[in-house]
Motif scaffolding. Structure first.
Motif, PDB file in Angstrom:
ATOM      1  N   THR A 230     -11.690  11.572 -33.267  1.00 25.62           N
ATOM      2  CA  THR A 230     -10.271  11.821 -33.390  1.00 25.62           C
ATOM      3  C   THR A 230      -9.533  12.036 -32.077  1.00 25.62           C
ATOM      4  OG1 THR A 230     -10.843  14.294 -33.445  1.00 25.62           O
ATOM      5  CG2 THR A 230     -10.664  13.067 -35.536  1.00 25.62           C
ATOM      6  N   LYS A 231     -10.686  12.478 -31.194  1.00 27.25           N
ATOM      7  CA  LYS A 231      -9.819  12.452 -29.581  1.00 27.25           C
ATOM      8  C   LYS A 231      -9.469  10.988 -29.081  1.00 27.25           C
ATOM      9  CE  LYS A 231     -12.452  16.758 -28.225  1.00 27.25           C
ATOM     10  NZ  LYS A 231     -13.204  17.260 -27.418  1.00 27.25           N
ATOM     11  N   ASP A 232      -9.908  10.225 -29.694  1.00 31.53           N
ATOM     12  CA  ASP A 232      -9.650   8.594 -29.346  1.00 31.53           C
ATOM     13  C   ASP A 232      -8.582   7.875 -30.017  1.00 31.53           C
ATOM     14  OD1 ASP A 232     -11.480   8.525 -26.990  1.00 31.53           O
ATOM     15  OD2 ASP A 232     -13.123   8.713 -28.516  1.00 31.53           O
ATOM     16  N   ASN A 233      -8.155   8.509 -31.020  1.00 37.69           N
ATOM     17  CA  ASN A 233      -7.204   8.043 -32.108  1.00 37.69           C
ATOM     18  C   ASN A 233      -5.857   7.262 -31.359  1.00 37.69           C
ATOM     19  OD1 ASN A 233      -8.741   8.415 -34.187  1.00 37.69           O
ATOM     20  ND2 ASN A 233      -7.474  10.351 -34.761  1.00 37.69           N
ATOM     21  N   TRP A 234      -5.503   8.163 -30.037  1.00 38.20           N
ATOM     22  CA  TRP A 234      -4.358   7.665 -29.442  1.00 38.20           C
ATOM     23  C   TRP A 234      -4.260   6.168 -28.642  1.00 38.20           C
ATOM     24  CZ3 TRP A 234      -4.314   7.237 -24.119  1.00 38.20           C
ATOM     25  CH2 TRP A 234      -5.529   7.418 -23.463  1.00 38.20           C
ATOM     26  N   HIS A 235      -5.807   5.997 -28.416  1.00 38.41           N
ATOM     27  CA  HIS A 235      -5.760   4.616 -27.818  1.00 38.41           C
ATOM     28  C   HIS A 235      -6.898   3.528 -28.485  1.00 38.41           C
ATOM     29  CE1 HIS A 235      -9.931   5.205 -26.217  1.00 38.41           C
ATOM     30  NE2 HIS A 235      -9.613   6.515 -26.168  1.00 38.41           N
ATOM     31  N   SER A 236      -7.375   4.034 -29.464  1.00 39.76           N
ATOM     32  CA  SER A 236      -8.350   2.774 -30.199  1.00 39.76           C
ATOM     33  C   SER A 236      -7.753   1.688 -30.398  1.00 39.76           C
ATOM     34  CB  SER A 236      -9.007   3.683 -31.247  1.00 39.76           C
ATOM     35  OG  SER A 236      -8.422   3.871 -32.295  1.00 39.76           O
ATOM     36  N   GLY A 237      -8.134   0.570 -30.472  1.00 39.16           N
ATOM     37  CA  GLY A 237      -7.908  -0.763 -30.565  1.00 39.16           C
ATOM     38  C   GLY A 237      -6.587  -1.241 -29.752  1.00 39.16           C
ATOM     39  N   SER A 238      -6.277  -0.500 -28.698  1.00 42.04           N
ATOM     40  CA  SER A 238      -5.089  -1.058 -27.862  1.00 42.04           C
ATOM     41  C   SER A 238      -5.573  -1.076 -26.489  1.00 42.04           C
ATOM     42  CB  SER A 238      -4.111   0.016 -28.023  1.00 42.04           C
ATOM     43  OG  SER A 238      -3.649   0.409 -29.125  1.00 42.04           O
ATOM     44  N   TYR A 239      -4.933  -2.217 -25.725  1.00 41.13           N
ATOM     45  CA  TYR A 239      -5.610  -2.155 -24.352  1.00 41.13           C
ATOM     46  C   TYR A 239      -5.003  -0.806 -23.584  1.00 41.13           C
ATOM     47  CZ  TYR A 239      -6.687  -6.984 -24.890  1.00 41.13           C
ATOM     48  OH  TYR A 239      -7.298  -8.213 -25.191  1.00 41.13           O
ATOM     49  N   LYS A 240      -5.624  -0.517 -22.664  1.00 43.89           N
ATOM     50  CA  LYS A 240      -5.150   0.762 -21.687  1.00 43.89           C
ATOM     51  C   LYS A 240      -4.133   0.796 -21.058  1.00 43.89           C
ATOM     52  CE  LYS A 240      -7.092  -1.472 -17.517  1.00 43.89           C
ATOM     53  NZ  LYS A 240      -8.475  -1.500 -16.587  1.00 43.89           N
ATOM     54  N   LYS A 241      -3.328   1.975 -21.260  1.00 37.97           N
ATOM     55  CA  LYS A 241      -1.728   2.385 -20.731  1.00 37.97           C
ATOM     56  C   LYS A 241      -1.984   3.038 -19.294  1.00 37.97           C
ATOM     57  CE  LYS A 241      -0.310   0.917 -24.828  1.00 37.97           C
ATOM     58  NZ  LYS A 241       0.230  -0.409 -24.713  1.00 37.97           N
ATOM     59  N   THR A 242      -3.211   3.466 -18.796  1.00 38.10           N
ATOM     60  CA  THR A 242      -3.427   4.276 -17.647  1.00 38.10           C
ATOM     61  C   THR A 242      -4.636   3.549 -16.812  1.00 38.10           C
ATOM     62  OG1 THR A 242      -4.545   6.106 -18.422  1.00 38.10           O
ATOM     63  CG2 THR A 242      -2.072   6.233 -18.470  1.00 38.10           C
ATOM     64  N   SER A 243      -4.650   3.610 -15.639  1.00 37.47           N
ATOM     65  CA  SER A 243      -5.768   3.088 -14.912  1.00 37.47           C
ATOM     66  C   SER A 243      -7.124   3.976 -15.244  1.00 37.47           C
ATOM     67  CB  SER A 243      -5.425   3.436 -13.401  1.00 37.47           C
ATOM     68  OG  SER A 243      -4.430   2.337 -13.039  1.00 37.47           O
ATOM     69  N   ASN A 244      -8.242   3.055 -15.287  1.00 34.58           N
ATOM     70  CA  ASN A 244      -9.233   3.755 -15.811  1.00 34.58           C
ATOM     71  C   ASN A 244     -10.582   2.976 -14.590  1.00 34.58           C
ATOM     72  OD1 ASN A 244      -9.757   1.000 -16.638  1.00 34.58           O
ATOM     73  ND2 ASN A 244     -10.397   1.321 -18.609  1.00 34.58           N
ATOM     74  N   HIS A 245     -10.282   3.312 -13.462  1.00 33.87           N
ATOM     75  CA  HIS A 245     -11.342   2.946 -12.514  1.00 33.87           C
ATOM     76  C   HIS A 245     -12.702   3.608 -12.666  1.00 33.87           C
ATOM     77  CE1 HIS A 245      -8.073   0.853 -10.660  1.00 33.87           C
ATOM     78  NE2 HIS A 245      -7.593   1.765  -9.915  1.00 33.87           N
ATOM     79  N   VAL A 246     -13.575   2.868 -12.290  1.00 30.60           N
ATOM     80  CA  VAL A 246     -15.126   3.404 -12.615  1.00 30.60           C
ATOM     81  C   VAL A 246     -15.493   4.524 -11.523  1.00 30.60           C
ATOM     82  CG1 VAL A 246     -17.478   3.043 -12.716  1.00 30.60           C
ATOM     83  CG2 VAL A 246     -15.732   1.235 -13.861  1.00 30.60           C
ATOM     84  N   GLU A 247     -15.748   5.623 -11.813  1.00 24.78           N
ATOM     85  CA  GLU A 247     -15.928   6.612 -10.808  1.00 24.78           C
ATOM     86  C   GLU A 247     -17.479   7.113 -10.906  1.00 24.78           C
ATOM     87  OE1 GLU A 247     -13.020   9.929 -10.200  1.00 24.78           O
ATOM     88  OE2 GLU A 247     -12.257   9.315 -12.439  1.00 24.78           O
ATOM     89  N   ALA A 248     -17.816   7.717  -9.692  1.00 21.24           N
ATOM     90  CA  ALA A 248     -19.003   8.158  -9.635  1.00 21.24           C
ATOM     91  C   ALA A 248     -18.962   9.980  -9.742  1.00 21.24           C
ATOM     92  CB  ALA A 248     -19.999   8.077  -8.451  1.00 21.24           C
ATOM     93  N   PHE A 249     -20.080  10.428 -10.332  1.00 20.63           N
ATOM     94  CA  PHE A 249     -19.611  11.930 -10.679  1.00 20.63           C
ATOM     95  C   PHE A 249     -21.179  12.636 -10.121  1.00 20.63           C
ATOM     96  CE2 PHE A 249     -16.954  10.135 -13.541  1.00 20.63           C
ATOM     97  CZ  PHE A 249     -16.055  10.730 -13.754  1.00 20.63           C
TER      98      PHE A 249
END
Length: 350
Positions: free
Chosen positions: A121-140
């Protein structure tokens, strides 16, 4: 796509030849008993779901996933990990059953992404659609705090354009047949992951797409051996190969070698795992007594079974069945689950 920079080295040629040789041999190996094939596919599917979700941070073991999948009809998931497993399982089923009828298009990739995240349910807002904000790969760090961006992905603005270019390039290459399909598939996956077109779920979807592309190109053995399990076991090398190639993709001379060698080596390990499992199955036929073989066949065809079920089906003595079960468990041919009257047996997960 700068594929003219691909160096077809003797090592790459050797890997492709070995994989394609097994692809041809599978026509004969694929004539194994139906219950054996069903068992191999069930185990491989559980391994694939477990490994692919764990690569992205899930904590569920293969045993926990096996139990979850037996109760999927409930469709009540208490954690995000469970929701991701359910989604991955359904997408895998769709791919296995319908890959021939699924064209390589952006629309279908977006549909697969939507299905992958359908229970989260937390992913409903973006599932099936290309990204709207940057999602650069980070190290943690160990505490989960970001220590910096290690790879910059495509921007939300350029993602649709570059995805369209990637899919059109792939469709043309598969049609032209001037580049080996394993190399085309490898390039599609490393480029897809470099774009990171969706807000989340890119890693899982890339592994689904790998299975889809391989099946589409005639590698029919893929559902019976988990490529995801191979990647999980070699996760550090997986990320290193990705970064080494992705870091050069925007240059005039991309270095495809690190990723191609990892990808093809992983495919070789996948087919070797299947060869080993088939050899073990064939050895069973020689070594085990008829009742033990019958018990294994029942478990393979049903997925799980109890002592009482075996007695009822085989008409064998209960104590005799119990001894056979104990021997099969001790030799790691089957797996014991539960305790007392609730005990049941299943195919072993490794």
């Amino acid at each position: 796509m700068h594929i003219e920079t691909i160096q077809i080295t003797p090592e790459i040629l050797s890997l492709i030849a070995e994989i394609d040789e097994f692809k041809g041999a599978w026509r004969a190996l694929g004539q194994l008993a139906p219950e054996t094939l069903t068992s191999l596919k069930r185990v491989a599917t559980i391994e694939s779901i477990g490994s692919s979700t764990r690569i992205e941070g899930s904590k569920l073991s293969d045993q926990a996933i096996s139990l979850l999948l037996t109760n999927l009809d409930v469709q009540k998931f208490t954690t995000r990990d469970e929701a991701e497993v359910a989604g991955y399982s359904e997408v895998m089923t769709i791919i296995f059953q319908n890959y021939q009828d699924i064209p390589l298009t952006e629309n279908y990739i977006q549909q697969l992404h939507r299905m992958l995240l359908q229970y989260s349910t937390k992913d409903n807002w973006h599932s099936g659609s290309y990204k709207k904000t940057s999602n650069h790969v980070e190290a943690f760090d160990q505490d989960g705090k970001s220590i910096g961006v290690i790879f910059e992905t495509a921007s939300p603005f350029e993602t649709p354009i570059r995805m369209a270019q990637l899919i059109e390039w792939a469709r043309q290459c598969f049609a032209d047949k001037q580049l080996h399909p394993l190399l085309i598939s490898a390039i599609v996956i490393v480029t897809f992951l470099a774009l990171h077109p969706f807000q989340d779920g890119n890693g899982r979807l890339s592994r689904v797409l790998t299975t889809y592309l391989l099946l589409k190109e005639g590698y029919q053995y893929v559902p019976y051996s988990s490529l995801e399990a191979v990647i999980e076991q070699n996760k550090e090398a997986y990320y290193l190969a990705l970064r080494q190639t992705q870091g050069t993709l925007q240059t005039e001379t991309p270095d495809w070698q690190p990723w191609l060698l990892f990808f093809l080596s992983a495919l070789r390990q996948q087919k070797q795992r299947l060869e080993n499992k088939i050899a073990k199955e064939q050895l069973l036929m020689v070594q085990l007594p008829p009742l033990s073989l019958q018990i294994i066949a029942l478990i393979q065809s049903r997925g799980s079974i109890t002592n009482s079920d075996i007695v009822a089906i085989t008409n064998a003595n209960r104590n005799t069945v119990k001894k056979h079960l104990e021997t099969l468990v001790a030799k790691q041919y089957i797996q014991k689950n539960g305790q007392g009257k609730a005990t049941w047996y299943s195919v072993i997960l490794k």
